[in-house]
Design a protein around this motif. Structure first.
Motif: not given
Length: 434
Positions: A191-198, A228-237
């Motif tokens: 989740f932290t990595k996806l936060q950084l990518y966002y 298979h971790c889709y955290y922030f998927q809506n915000l990325f889209y």
């Protein structure tokens, strides 16, 4: 021996929490009241939720066998209660609690966490510059043995710089976090990595580096599939749709924004307002004005529901622009006049609405009224520092002067417009150039 309800009530009062503070997404303060009076038999999931907020073990609530936290003497216990206060958004209470801890008595191995909590408190209070200062100090006392905390701090610094609108520093800190993640990824929450990518993607888009933003978004989607971790998927889209808008890839932008709406439609969140606005703009760019208005009206409905004044003004502007491009000047004029009469916020949106109304007047051969509005827009732009709009102001001025036969003034205004032109990618007032 005390009952479970008595232990919940005792611990809640020790921490200064209300029953409302302990309530959760699936149970109200009334349920807490029943539990405390031993008139309800909560599920294990509910007890785990309450125990986490009270910073105790579930076994303590059930059996009273766990040692209670001694808030008066133990530094570890005092530090442990701060996150509970932060979760309850009791930021002032958290600040008071951490000030009661003597920093000199904090062990070296606890100092990084202690300073990080100071930063977390300042974030909760909206003091992002102070938070950055604390987080940078926390980095000094956080070693690679606490890699997850180290990466978390870089993530929080990046968050703060985004709130401070210093997107370059937000990028640098997000990149630092991702660099550490590359070497220690097995130890860190995805989740932290996806936060950084966002944070990285958002910051690139904020400085108009849309291609880099899209690359970061694409990397994030690939990581989601891998983990298979889709955290922030809506915000990325949503962000991807916006980036496509600004790179004039309108059909791709529509596809991404529809995906964003699909993933957040049931939540009825404020982000949906932006999604429907963006979708309305994207449909307008491919000249599907019917779908444009349908989606902008949805955005307007949500803006009213959430009482969001900025989005309300922004959506009305976009609706007025769509009517204008259809050729329905009357509807566009009515919307513009209503917004100018009912809005006290002299923002860039207000200037844009003033300019649009001026352009409508110009198209209707009411050049004197148009000129008055343009002069007002010029004054407002300079007053709020909205110099990016001045090119539009002087382009319209040039058109009006030319229509009045004042050709020298028209040339002077056009030269001033060229000097102020920034050459942005997407611009909802680009038709001024036609």
């Amino acid at each position: 021996m005390t009952t479970m309800g008595e232990r919940v009530r005792k611990k809640r009062k020790e921490l200064g929490f209300t029953q409302e503070d302990l309530s959760g997404p699936n149970f109200s303060h009334a349920v807490i009241s029943l539990i405390e009076r031993d008139r309800a038999n909560p599920s294990l999931k509910t007890l785990e939720y309450i125990a986490e907020k009270l910073n105790v073990n579930v076994n303590y609530l059930l059996y009273g066998q766990e040692k209670q936290i001694d808030l008066s003497n133990d530094i570890t216990s005092k530090l442990a209660i701060i996150p509970s206060l932060l979760k309850l958004t009791k930021f002032k209470e958290a600040k008071k609690a951490i000030h009661e801890i003597n920093e000199e008595s904090v062990n070296t191995d606890q100092l990084g966490e202690y300073i990080k909590l100071k930063g977390d408190i300042e974030v909760g209070l909206g003091n992002y510059s102070e938070a950055v200062s604390h987080y940078k100090n926390a980095l000094i006392y956080t070693t690679l043995l606490n890699i997850e905390t180290l990466i978390e701090v870089y993530t929080k610094i990046s968050d703060c710089f985004i709130n401070l609108k210093d997107y370059q520093l937000a990028i640098e800190n997000a990149q630092q976090g991702l660099l550490l993640f590359r070497f220690y990824q097995s130890k860190v929450n995805p989740f932290t990595k996806l936060q950084l990518y966002y944070n990285l993607s958002l910051s690139y888009c904020r400085i108009s580096e849309f291609k880099k933003g899209l690359q970061s978004i694409s990397t994030a989607f690939a990581y989601m599939e891998e983990t298979h971790c889709y955290y922030f998927q809506n915000l990325f889209y949503m962000l991807e749709g916006l980036a496509y808008l600004y790179t004039s890839k309108f059909k791709e932008g529509i596809k991404s924004t529809l995906m964003a709406i699909k993933h957040m439609e049931k939540s009825n969140s404020t982000e949906l307002i932006g999604c429907y606005t963006n979708l309305g703009i994207l449909y307008r760019e491919i000249r599907d004005y019917k779908k444009s208005l349908v989606n902008l009206e949805k955005s307007l409905e949500l803006s009213i529901m959430h009482n969001n004044s900025w989005n309300l003004l922004n959506t009305n502007l976009e609706i007025a622009l769509t009517y204008f491009l259809i050729g329905d000047y009357k509807s566009s004029e009515i919307i513009c006049q209503k917004q100018l009469e009912n809005t006290n916020n002299r923002s860039e949106l207000f200037v844009k609405i003033t300019l649009l109304l001026a352009f409508i007047k110009f198209k209707s051969d009411s050049n004197e009224e148009a000129l008055e509005l343009v002069i007002e827009a010029e004054k407002l732009s300079k007053a709020i520092g909205g110099y990016g709009l001045l090119s539009k102001v002087f382009i319209l001025k040039s058109k009006i002067f030319n229509a009045q036969g004042n050709h020298q003034e028209a040339i002077n205004a056009l030269n001033t417009a060229l000097n102020n032109c920034k050459g942005d990618s997407y611009d909802n007032l680009s038709f001024f150039l036609e």
